[in-house]
Write a protein that holds these residues in place. Structure first.
Motif, PDB file in Angstrom:
ATOM      1  N   LEU A   1     162.870  50.930 -53.148  1.00  0.00           N
ATOM      2  CA  LEU A   1     162.114  50.096 -54.077  1.00  0.00           C
ATOM      3  C   LEU A   1     162.885  48.884 -54.566  1.00  0.00           C
ATOM      4  N   CYS A   2     164.158  49.076 -54.906  1.00  0.00           N
ATOM      5  CA  CYS A   2     164.922  47.960 -55.474  1.00  0.00           C
ATOM      6  C   CYS A   2     166.093  47.518 -54.593  1.00  0.00           C
TER       7      CYS A   2
ATOM      8  N   CYS B   1     154.933  49.860 -50.723  1.00  0.00           N
ATOM      9  CA  CYS B   1     155.803  50.285 -49.623  1.00  0.00           C
ATOM     10  C   CYS B   1     155.171  51.413 -48.802  1.00  0.00           C
TER      11      CYS B   1
ATOM     12  N   LYS C   1     154.923  49.220 -56.854  1.00  0.00           N
ATOM     13  CA  LYS C   1     155.870  48.911 -55.775  1.00  0.00           C
ATOM     14  C   LYS C   1     155.924  50.082 -54.792  1.00  0.00           C
ATOM     15  N   TYR C   2     155.890  51.297 -55.309  1.00  0.00           N
ATOM     16  CA  TYR C   2     155.884  52.479 -54.440  1.00  0.00           C
ATOM     17  C   TYR C   2     154.694  52.426 -53.481  1.00  0.00           C
TER      18      TYR C   2
ATOM     19  N   ARG D   1     168.948  48.883 -54.412  1.00  0.00           N
ATOM     20  CA  ARG D   1     170.218  49.270 -55.018  1.00  0.00           C
ATOM     21  C   ARG D   1     170.831  50.443 -54.239  1.00  0.00           C
TER      22      ARG D   1
ATOM     23  N   CYS E   1     166.238  55.470 -56.127  1.00  0.00           N
ATOM     24  CA  CYS E   1     167.381  55.624 -57.030  1.00  0.00           C
ATOM     25  C   CYS E   1     166.937  56.198 -58.374  1.00  0.00           C
TER      26      CYS E   1
ATOM     27  N   GLU F   1     170.292  53.804 -50.010  1.00  0.00           N
ATOM     28  CA  GLU F   1     169.735  52.552 -50.498  1.00  0.00           C
ATOM     29  C   GLU F   1     168.321  52.801 -50.989  1.00  0.00           C
ATOM     30  N   CYS F   2     168.048  52.451 -52.214  1.00  0.00           N
ATOM     31  CA  CYS F   2     166.726  52.656 -52.816  1.00  0.00           C
ATOM     32  C   CYS F   2     165.696  51.792 -52.098  1.00  0.00           C
TER      33      CYS F   2
ATOM     34  N   HIS G   1     156.866  50.158 -61.161  1.00  0.00           N
ATOM     35  CA  HIS G   1     157.506  51.042 -60.195  1.00  0.00           C
ATOM     36  C   HIS G   1     156.491  51.732 -59.291  1.00  0.00           C
TER      37      HIS G   1
ATOM     38  N   GLN H   1     167.350  55.167 -61.382  1.00  0.00           N
ATOM     39  CA  GLN H   1     166.803  54.167 -62.307  1.00  0.00           C
ATOM     40  C   GLN H   1     165.332  53.893 -62.010  1.00  0.00           C
ATOM     41  N   CYS H   2     164.994  53.738 -60.737  1.00  0.00           N
ATOM     42  CA  CYS H   2     163.596  53.490 -60.376  1.00  0.00           C
ATOM     43  C   CYS H   2     162.742  54.732 -60.612  1.00  0.00           C
TER      44      CYS H   2
END
Length: 230
Positions: A6-7, A94, A90-91, A9, A32, A3-4, A87, A34-35
């Protein structure tokens, strides 16, 4: 399935032979594809040579010209990624603000690669500190989390240990007007040792230039810097 962080997904990391033998790729599965593709890389050819800001060409940016006008020797900062994009923000939210230490592994290879030239030439690595209150809450220095197997020197301390207004909560003008925030706890004479300063983000540059000024007061040699983001 992973599970990513960040998102949220779910995704299935590809278990290729290269992946099985590469610790770095396994660590990057926290995010993931994409991120991870959203992180904007900074290349040497397209960055300000003074601070590492992404731009067209190697010319000196406006901010660095201001530091020069103030009499500072430019740090020639090298940064891996652009900070001002969703991105990366958000990183850091977290990693730093919720204290997810494992996220430090995502960019360890990028940071280590930036250090290779300096390590081969025996430069002294000095980490920008976090204040005592932040350390008690988070439990780690975010820069140390990016470089867990590298010898980092803690020659600087925050003068204000508790109740300090964080850099992330200040506007640009407030950051530039901050007086010297550090005290020095390293060797009294650095004997012209070349020093590489390490921080997570270069924004206005004030934190790094304050640190640089203090090290110069103790007879350092050249001082440069490396950050994960700019």
């Amino acid at each position: 399935m992973s599970e990513c962080v960040l998102c949220g997904r779910t995704f299935s990391p590809k278990l290729s032979l290269a992946r099985l033998v590469s610790l770095t790729k396994i660590k990057r599965s926290l995010i993931c594809p994409q991120c991870f593709a959203g992180f904007e890389k900074i290349t040497y050819a397209n960055a300000c040579w003074g601070c590492g800001r992404k731009q067209s060409g190697r010319t000196l940016c406006k901010d660095c010209r201001r530091w020069q006008q103030k009499g500072y020797e430019l740090l020639e900062n090298k940064a891996c990624y652009v900070y001002d994009e969703p991105h990366m923000k958000k990183y850091f939210a977290c990693y730093k603000f919720t204290g997810d230490y494992q996220l430090g592994t995502v960019f360890q290879t990028d940071m280590r690669q930036q250090l290779e030239w300096y390590l081969k030439r025996k430069w002294l690595l000095v980490v920008i500190p976090v204040d005592e209150e932040t350390y008690q809450k988070r439990g780690f220095n975010q820069v140390c989390g990016l470089l867990p197997q590298v010898k980092l020197n803690s020659y600087l301390r925050h003068r204000q240990k508790m109740g300090r207004k964080k850099q992330s909560h200040k506007n640009r003008q407030e950051r530039l007007q901050v007086p010297q925030p550090f005290s020095y706890v390293g060797p009294m004479d650095l004997k012209q040792q070349n020093i590489l300063l390490l921080d997570d983000i270069y924004t206005t540059g004030s934190t790094l230039y304050h640190a640089s000024a203090l090290l110069h007061e103790h007879n350092s040699g050249k001082i440069k810097s490396v950050t994960l983001a700019r």
